[in-house]
Write a protein that holds these residues in place. Structure first.
Motif, short mmCIF file in Angstrom:
data_model
loop_
_atom_site.label_atom_id
_atom_site.label_comp_id
_atom_site.label_asym_id
_atom_site.label_seq_id
_atom_site.Cartn_x
_atom_site.Cartn_y
_atom_site.Cartn_z
N PRO A 181 0.81 -1.23 0.00
CA PRO A 181 0.00 0.00 0.00
C PRO A 181 0.83 1.27 0.00
CG PRO A 181 0.00 -0.99 2.17
CD PRO A 181 0.69 -1.98 1.26
N ARG A 182 2.15 1.14 0.16
CA ARG A 182 3.03 2.32 0.16
C ARG A 182 3.69 2.55 -1.19
NH1 ARG A 182 6.61 -0.15 4.74
NH2 ARG A 182 6.25 -1.83 3.24
N ASN A 183 3.65 1.50 -2.06
CA ASN A 183 4.40 1.63 -3.32
C ASN A 183 3.95 0.52 -4.27
OD1 ASN A 183 6.24 2.04 -5.33
ND2 ASN A 183 8.05 1.90 -4.02
N SER A 184 2.98 0.81 -5.12
CA SER A 184 2.47 -0.20 -6.05
C SER A 184 1.99 0.46 -7.34
CB SER A 184 1.30 -0.98 -5.44
OG SER A 184 1.73 -1.75 -4.34
N ASP A 185 2.10 -0.27 -8.44
CA ASP A 185 1.60 0.20 -9.73
C ASP A 185 0.40 -0.64 -10.16
OD1 ASP A 185 3.71 1.93 -9.68
OD2 ASP A 185 4.83 0.98 -11.29
N PHE A 186 -0.54 0.01 -10.86
CA PHE A 186 -1.75 -0.65 -11.31
C PHE A 186 -2.11 -0.17 -12.71
CE2 PHE A 186 -2.04 -0.20 -6.73
CZ PHE A 186 -2.39 -1.47 -6.31
N VAL A 187 -2.93 -0.96 -13.40
CA VAL A 187 -3.57 -0.56 -14.64
C VAL A 187 -5.06 -0.79 -14.47
CG1 VAL A 187 -3.81 -0.94 -17.11
CG2 VAL A 187 -1.56 -1.11 -16.05
N GLY A 188 -5.85 0.24 -14.69
CA GLY A 188 -7.29 0.14 -14.59
C GLY A 188 -7.96 0.41 -15.92
N GLU A 189 -9.02 -0.35 -16.21
CA GLU A 189 -9.83 -0.11 -17.39
C GLU A 189 -11.19 0.42 -16.95
OE1 GLU A 189 -12.32 -2.44 -20.89
OE2 GLU A 189 -10.91 -3.57 -19.65
N GLN A 190 -11.56 1.59 -17.43
CA GLN A 190 -12.92 2.09 -17.17
C GLN A 190 -13.80 1.65 -18.33
OE1 GLN A 190 -13.08 5.63 -15.01
NE2 GLN A 190 -15.20 6.09 -15.46
N ALA A 191 -14.74 0.77 -18.03
CA ALA A 191 -15.46 0.03 -19.07
C ALA A 191 -16.73 0.72 -19.50
CB ALA A 191 -15.77 -1.39 -18.56
N SER A 192 -16.66 2.03 -19.75
CA SER A 192 -17.79 2.77 -20.31
C SER A 192 -17.86 2.51 -21.81
CB SER A 192 -17.61 4.26 -20.05
OG SER A 192 -16.46 4.74 -20.76
N ALA A 193 -18.87 3.08 -22.47
CA ALA A 193 -19.00 2.90 -23.92
C ALA A 193 -17.80 3.46 -24.66
CB ALA A 193 -20.29 3.55 -24.40
N ARG A 194 -17.28 4.60 -24.22
CA ARG A 194 -16.09 5.19 -24.85
C ARG A 194 -14.83 4.48 -24.39
NH1 ARG A 194 -16.77 10.72 -26.99
NH2 ARG A 194 -14.56 11.00 -26.57
N GLY A 195 -14.77 4.12 -23.14
CA GLY A 195 -13.66 3.35 -22.60
C GLY A 195 -12.39 4.16 -22.43
N GLY A 196 -11.52 3.67 -21.55
CA GLY A 196 -10.24 4.32 -21.34
C GLY A 196 -9.37 3.52 -20.40
N THR A 197 -8.07 3.79 -20.44
CA THR A 197 -7.09 3.11 -19.60
C THR A 197 -6.37 4.14 -18.74
OG1 THR A 197 -6.74 1.39 -21.27
CG2 THR A 197 -5.02 1.66 -19.61
N VAL A 198 -6.25 3.82 -17.46
CA VAL A 198 -5.55 4.69 -16.51
C VAL A 198 -4.43 3.88 -15.87
CG1 VAL A 198 -5.74 6.19 -14.50
CG2 VAL A 198 -7.69 5.94 -16.05
#
Length: 262
Positions: free
Chosen positions: A220-237
């Motif tokens: 919780p002090r140091n981690s990397d993630f990839v998230g997908e927001q699954a809306s119709a347009r979509g995007g990656t954070v």
């Protein structure tokens, strides 16, 4: 004054989350900014003062079509993109720093927004039909709902009338990722502030990064993630959790620029 429409958290036009960006020579009347945001009708429009001292953070505010909000990730990304990447902004959430990265992405340093477990608000079951609610938590501005699967998140058709009664600025629905390279999926609904579904929500990932660090057994002090927001347009954070800060990374595409005449 100059105004832009920028698709954020994407490298493809007409995807990601569109934001308005208005460049100001001096601070503007909030009622006028609200009228402009209502006219543009994007989930958020950013107003940034570019006429101040060059070494000072630029004042930045964000408005939905109906109200001002304290933090907005995609409109900050859009503003930094318009201004050239390396920027510091003075906001209601403190000083936010944006950095142009060598790969064409823009990094943003935001405060983490940790969510604490709560009982599900009464309207959640009616507002999210088909979602198996496994946990709920309250962050500063949004309620987080953990669903049983990414398929449920992708398929949900919310009852926005019910969701609008949830005492929060929005509802995040999330589940573990269902494809390689994606840690989790999410969708964000904010009818309370005039946004039925936000296509890609940077501020929500300040909560999601902290929530998933524990559940994916990351530091919780140091981690990397990839998230997908699954809306119709979509995007990656892309996210980097660093204690009480979250680094968000995204790309952006300008699709319109012109002059605001009133």
């Amino acid at each position: 004054m100059r105004a832009f429409v920028v698709d954020a958290f994407t490298d493809t036009a007409f995807a990601g989350n569109p934001a308005g960006v208005v460049l100001l020579d001096s601070p503007a009347d909030p009622a006028w900014m609200q009228s402009v945001a209502a006219e543009l009708r994007h989930s958020e429009t950013a107003f940034v003062v570019v006429g101040g001292p060059p070494d000072e953070p630029k004042p930045l505010r964000w408005f939905t079509p109906t109200t001002e909000v304290p933090l907005c990730g995609h409109a900050t990304l859009a503003t930094a993109h318009v201004l050239g990447g390396d920027q510091r902004f003075d906001t209601r959430s403190g000083v936010l720093t944006c950095t142009a990265l060598p790969d064409g992405w823009i990094g943003m340093d935001f405060p983490a927004d940790r969510a604490e477990p709560v009982e599900p608000p009464e309207a959640i079951a009616a507002g999210l039909p088909g979602i198996t609610v496994e946990a709920t938590a309250q962050a500063a501005t949004k309620v987080l709902v953990l669903a049983a699967s990414a398929a449920e998140v992708r398929a949900v058709r919310p009852d926005f009338t019910a969701l609008a009664t949830v005492p929060s600025r929005g509802v995040i629905v999330t589940a573990p990722g269902d494809r390689p390279g994606v840690d989790f999926v999410s969708r964000v609904f904010s009818p309370q502030v005039g946004i039925q579904e936000d296509p890609v929500t940077g501020s929500a990932h300040c909560t999601l990064a902290t929530w998933w660090a524990e559940r994916l057994h990351r530091d919780p002090r140091n981690s990397d993630f990839v998230g997908e927001q699954a809306s119709a347009r979509g995007g990656t954070v892309r996210m980097a959790l660093r204690g009480d800060r979250v680094g968000l990374r995204g790309r952006a595409v300008t699709v319109l620029s012109g002059d605001l005449l009133v």
